[in-house]
Design a protein around this motif. Structure first.
Motif, PDB file in Angstrom:
ATOM      1  N   PRO A  62      44.030  48.518  33.460  1.00  0.00           N
ATOM      2  CA  PRO A  62      45.192  47.648  33.096  1.00  0.00           C
ATOM      3  C   PRO A  62      44.983  46.169  32.711  1.00  0.00           C
ATOM      4  CG  PRO A  62      45.203  48.012  35.028  1.00  0.00           C
ATOM      5  CD  PRO A  62      44.422  49.045  35.256  1.00  0.00           C
ATOM      6  N   PRO A  63      45.191  45.959  31.835  1.00  0.00           N
ATOM      7  CA  PRO A  63      45.092  43.331  31.845  1.00  0.00           C
ATOM      8  C   PRO A  63      45.877  43.440  33.535  1.00  0.00           C
ATOM      9  CG  PRO A  63      46.959  44.583  30.471  1.00  0.00           C
ATOM     10  CD  PRO A  63      47.133  45.641  30.758  1.00  0.00           C
ATOM     11  N   GLY A  64      44.799  41.941  33.536  1.00  0.00           N
ATOM     12  CA  GLY A  64      44.813  41.409  34.717  1.00  0.00           C
ATOM     13  C   GLY A  64      43.615  40.549  35.480  1.00  0.00           C
ATOM     14  N   SER A  65      43.677  40.488  36.136  1.00  0.00           N
ATOM     15  CA  SER A  65      42.307  39.910  36.793  1.00  0.00           C
ATOM     16  C   SER A  65      40.646  40.526  37.852  1.00  0.00           C
ATOM     17  CB  SER A  65      42.449  37.761  37.931  1.00  0.00           C
ATOM     18  OG  SER A  65      43.511  37.540  37.102  1.00  0.00           O
ATOM     19  N   HIS A  66      40.011  40.079  37.182  1.00  0.00           N
ATOM     20  CA  HIS A  66      39.026  40.627  38.465  1.00  0.00           C
ATOM     21  C   HIS A  66      37.723  39.942  38.462  1.00  0.00           C
ATOM     22  CE1 HIS A  66      41.105  43.785  35.343  1.00  0.00           C
ATOM     23  NE2 HIS A  66      40.322  42.612  34.347  1.00  0.00           N
ATOM     24  N   PHE A  67      37.437  39.953  39.697  1.00  0.00           N
ATOM     25  CA  PHE A  67      35.973  39.372  40.194  1.00  0.00           C
ATOM     26  C   PHE A  67      34.972  40.253  41.059  1.00  0.00           C
ATOM     27  CE2 PHE A  67      38.020  40.226  44.221  1.00  0.00           C
ATOM     28  CZ  PHE A  67      36.261  39.666  45.362  1.00  0.00           C
ATOM     29  N   ALA A  68      33.532  40.165  41.024  1.00  0.00           N
ATOM     30  CA  ALA A  68      32.996  41.054  41.084  1.00  0.00           C
ATOM     31  C   ALA A  68      31.531  39.619  41.956  1.00  0.00           C
ATOM     32  CB  ALA A  68      32.241  41.825  40.033  1.00  0.00           C
ATOM     33  N   HIS A  69      31.301  39.966  42.947  1.00  0.00           N
ATOM     34  CA  HIS A  69      30.178  39.287  43.960  1.00  0.00           C
ATOM     35  C   HIS A  69      28.299  39.108  43.517  1.00  0.00           C
ATOM     36  CE1 HIS A  69      28.417  37.207  47.419  1.00  0.00           C
ATOM     37  NE2 HIS A  69      27.807  37.329  47.286  1.00  0.00           N
ATOM     38  N   LEU A  70      28.096  38.867  42.903  1.00  0.00           N
ATOM     39  CA  LEU A  70      26.970  38.995  42.500  1.00  0.00           C
ATOM     40  C   LEU A  70      25.581  38.405  43.142  1.00  0.00           C
ATOM     41  CD1 LEU A  70      27.144  37.858  38.539  1.00  0.00           C
ATOM     42  CD2 LEU A  70      27.339  40.596  40.043  1.00  0.00           C
ATOM     43  N   GLU A  71      24.894  38.809  43.873  1.00  0.00           N
ATOM     44  CA  GLU A  71      23.645  38.060  44.224  1.00  0.00           C
ATOM     45  C   GLU A  71      21.931  37.824  43.803  1.00  0.00           C
ATOM     46  OE1 GLU A  71      23.336  37.340  47.872  1.00  0.00           O
ATOM     47  OE2 GLU A  71      25.211  38.244  47.968  1.00  0.00           O
ATOM     48  N   PRO A  72      21.150  36.820  43.959  1.00  0.00           N
ATOM     49  CA  PRO A  72      20.264  36.967  43.255  1.00  0.00           C
ATOM     50  C   PRO A  72      19.543  37.416  42.938  1.00  0.00           C
ATOM     51  CG  PRO A  72      20.662  34.913  45.198  1.00  0.00           C
ATOM     52  CD  PRO A  72      21.057  36.301  44.930  1.00  0.00           C
TER      53      PRO A  72
END
Length: 330
Positions: A107-117
């Motif tokens: 659904p619509p909204g805010s998402h986030f992902a943590h990315l390592e090098p």
């Protein structure tokens, strides 16, 4: 979709074909954002019933990438290089594994992902419900995401993740390196996306057959209908705190068979099912009533409103009040 990266020293530029990177779409321009974190290149290819979005990340230092979407999406996601974990609106905490794909309703909204090098390559195939209508009549896992999108449900749904096998990788290669010009290219891409869907269904079904051999139970058609009835009962009564043994008795299944069946056939456990139904019920009450948050918490089975708020934010990406006030018409 809007990408937000907490880096004050970013620069934007447009890249044009040809590309040296094997995961770039060879016929599409790329919007590239660079900074101290590294770089992210995004390519978009719109087609009548679907769109392709390729993400190429080259990360030099750990970073949290925030994405905001304004419309519901049905997506086939392919993590061709790199894996990560993050929080997806409507789904909560989610892990993505390298060389795996998954079908989701988001659904619509805010998402986030943590990315390592390291480097990441993620292809997202966003599908219009119209493209899935025929398949939805034949396959349950397609029908569930299609129905969620058509109804605009606030709770997301992620189907079984499966490994990207050689046949799927070959189709992905043909999509990325298609040499036809429009409009023939759109026709060929449409055929390739349908092939990806059918390969995904085939791979999930094959994985399910392998998983079934690890169960002590054989599931008849009546058992499968009972499992579906148990899920529908829980969804219809999000505040119900009954024990799984009582639910199993209502649908005439052995309690252990109910728990095993939820895991083997639907990829969820009893606790996840309860959380999903509670959050979905809360979203409906937030939008359709002016009921205070603490009353909604009690209505959907939480005795502690702070625990409800934490669970809601973890699954939806917003607090209950933020969700209520940001929706149109409120």
């Amino acid at each position: 979709m809007e990408y937000l990266i907490p880096d004050g020293n970013t620069m934007e530029k447009t890249l044009m074909p040809p590309y040296d990177h094997p995961y770039f779409i060879r016929y599409a321009e790329a919007s590239c954002l660079t900074g101290t974190f590294g770089s992210v290149a995004v390519q978009r290819v719109p087609c009548p019933q679907f769109s392709l979005t390729q993400h190429i990340f080259k990360i030099r230092q750990p970073v949290d990438v925030h994405v905001r979407s304004t419309s519901p999406m049905i997506t086939l996601g392919y993590f061709m290089q790199g894996g990560t974990a993050g929080t997806i609106a409507g789904l909560g905490r989610t892990s993505f594994t390298e060389n795996h794909c998954h079908l989701s309703y988001v659904p619509p909204g805010s998402h986030f992902a943590h990315l390592e090098p390291r480097e990441y390559a993620v292809l997202q195939v966003a599908l219009l419900p119209s493209m899935l209508k025929e398949l939805a009549g034949k396959y349950r896992l397609i029908r569930e995401v299609w129905s969620s999108a058509v109804r605009g449900l606030p709770q997301g749904l992620q189907q079984t993740s499966c490994h990207i096998g050689p046949r799927t990788r070959e189709v992905l290669h043909r999509i990325l390196h298609c040499r036809l010009e429009r409009p023939l290219r759109e026709l060929q891409l449409h055929a390739h996306v349908l092939e990806l869907l059918l390969l995904y269904i085939e791979d999930v079904q094959a994985a399910g057959r392998e998983t079934d051999t690890r169960s002590a139970y054989h599931y008849t058609d009546d058992d499968l209908r009972a499992l579906e009835a148990a899920i529908q009962l829980q969804r219809a009564n999000p505040g119900d705190i009954r024990h799984h043994k009582d639910l199993a008795k209502l649908v005439h299944l052995h309690p252990r068979k109910l728990l095993d069946g939820l895991n083997l056939k639907y990829g969820i456990n009893m606790n996840s099912l309860k959380i999903q139904t509670r959050i979905t019920g809360a979203c409906i009450l937030l939008l359709e009533t002016d009921m205070p948050v603490n009353e909604i918490a009690h209505q959907v089975g939480y005795t502690d409103s702070s625990a409800f708020i934490r669970a809601f934010k973890q699954n939806v990406g917003q607090t209950p009040l933020q969700y209520r006030h940001e929706k149109p018409g409120r």
